[in-house]
Design an enzyme around this catalytic site. Structure first.
Site, PDB file in Angstrom:
ATOM      1  CG  HIS A  16      -0.349   0.199   2.527  1.00 50.36           C
ATOM      2  ND1 HIS A  16      -1.025   0.701   3.601  1.00 50.36           N
ATOM      3  CD2 HIS A  16       0.905  -0.037   2.990  1.00 50.36           C
ATOM      4  CE1 HIS A  16      -0.240   0.760   4.665  1.00 50.36           C
ATOM      5  NE2 HIS A  16       0.933   0.304   4.312  1.00 50.36           N
ATOM      6  CB  CYS A  25       3.870   4.954   5.392  1.00 51.75           C
ATOM      7  SG  CYS A  25       4.616   3.815   6.575  1.00 51.75           S
ATOM      8  CG  HIS A  29       5.282   0.598   2.633  1.00 58.80           C
ATOM      9  ND1 HIS A  29       4.547   1.748   2.363  1.00 58.80           N
ATOM     10  CD2 HIS A  29       4.843   0.138   3.825  1.00 58.80           C
ATOM     11  CE1 HIS A  29       3.716   1.970   3.374  1.00 58.80           C
ATOM     12  NE2 HIS A  29       3.868   1.002   4.277  1.00 58.80           N
ATOM     13  CG  HIS A  31       2.906  -3.540   6.204  1.00 62.53           C
ATOM     14  ND1 HIS A  31       3.937  -3.116   7.013  1.00 62.53           N
ATOM     15  CD2 HIS A  31       2.316  -2.419   5.720  1.00 62.53           C
ATOM     16  CE1 HIS A  31       3.971  -1.794   7.021  1.00 62.53           C
ATOM     17  NE2 HIS A  31       2.996  -1.346   6.244  1.00 62.53           N
ATOM     18  CG  HIS A  75       1.199 -12.056  -2.831  1.00 61.52           C
ATOM     19  ND1 HIS A  75       0.930 -12.942  -1.810  1.00 61.52           N
ATOM     20  CD2 HIS A  75       2.539 -12.006  -2.948  1.00 61.52           C
ATOM     21  CE1 HIS A  75       2.066 -13.414  -1.344  1.00 61.52           C
ATOM     22  NE2 HIS A  75       3.067 -12.866  -2.003  1.00 61.52           N
ATOM     23  CD  GLU A 136       1.225  -1.030   9.548  1.00 64.69           C
ATOM     24  OE1 GLU A 136       0.182  -0.891   8.889  1.00 64.69           O
ATOM     25  OE2 GLU A 136       2.083  -0.139   9.620  1.00 64.69           O
TER      26      GLU A 136
END
EC number: 4.1.2.50
Length: 150
Positions: A16, A25, A29, A31, A75, A136
């Site tokens: 996201h 952020c 990137h 998680h 994914h 996360e």
């Protein structure tokens, strides 16, 4: 009969970006999310029922969470559809990437609210969603409790 809470945990990988954020952020990137789903109900007392003694079959709960969340978000890359990231999202989709466009900033806080809404719609009437925990990172998570949202 006593109310019992049961919890099942799930894992999925999601990317996201937080548009407008003032830190790292803001970049795309990912998680390795861990989702803990806790439901509450009364164990089945009918000895003739194959689910006797269960609040809900863990397999039934797994099916709901996989269909509503894991199979969709695993994914994938999530973007707020109302941000300039839409151009990147469209480019990725043209290249056959799995992109999800949502109405909200895709923070853990907003994702856990979205997940709660999806799960509650699928649970049997005698089972209530008690809480969700969306982790996360090893040290960061968001929690949703039904009791906070009455």
């Amino acid at each position: 009969m006593s109310k019992i809470r049961i919890t099942k945990q799930f894992s999925f990988e999601t990317g996201h970006a937080l548009y407008g954020y003032d830190g790292k952020c803001k970049n795309v990137h990912g998680h390795s999310y861990k989702l803990s789903v806790t439901v509450i109900g009364t164990p089945i007392t009918d000895t003739g029922n194959v689910k006797y003694g269960m609040v809900i079959d863990f397999g039934d709960l797994k099916k709901i969470i996989k269909e509503e969340i894991v199979d969709i978000f695993d994914h994938a890359t999530v973007f707020n559809k109302n941000t300039p990231h839409i151009e990147l999202a469209n480019e990725l989709m043209q290249r056959d990437h799995h992109v999800i466009l949502v109405e909200y900033q895709p923070t853990s806080e907003n994702m856990v609210i979205d997940f709660a809404d999806k799960i509650k719609k699928r649970l049997p009437d005698n089972i209530q969603l008690f809480s969700l925990k969306l982790q996360e990172t090893d040290t960061s998570f968001a929690e949703w409790y039904q009791s906070d949202n009455l």
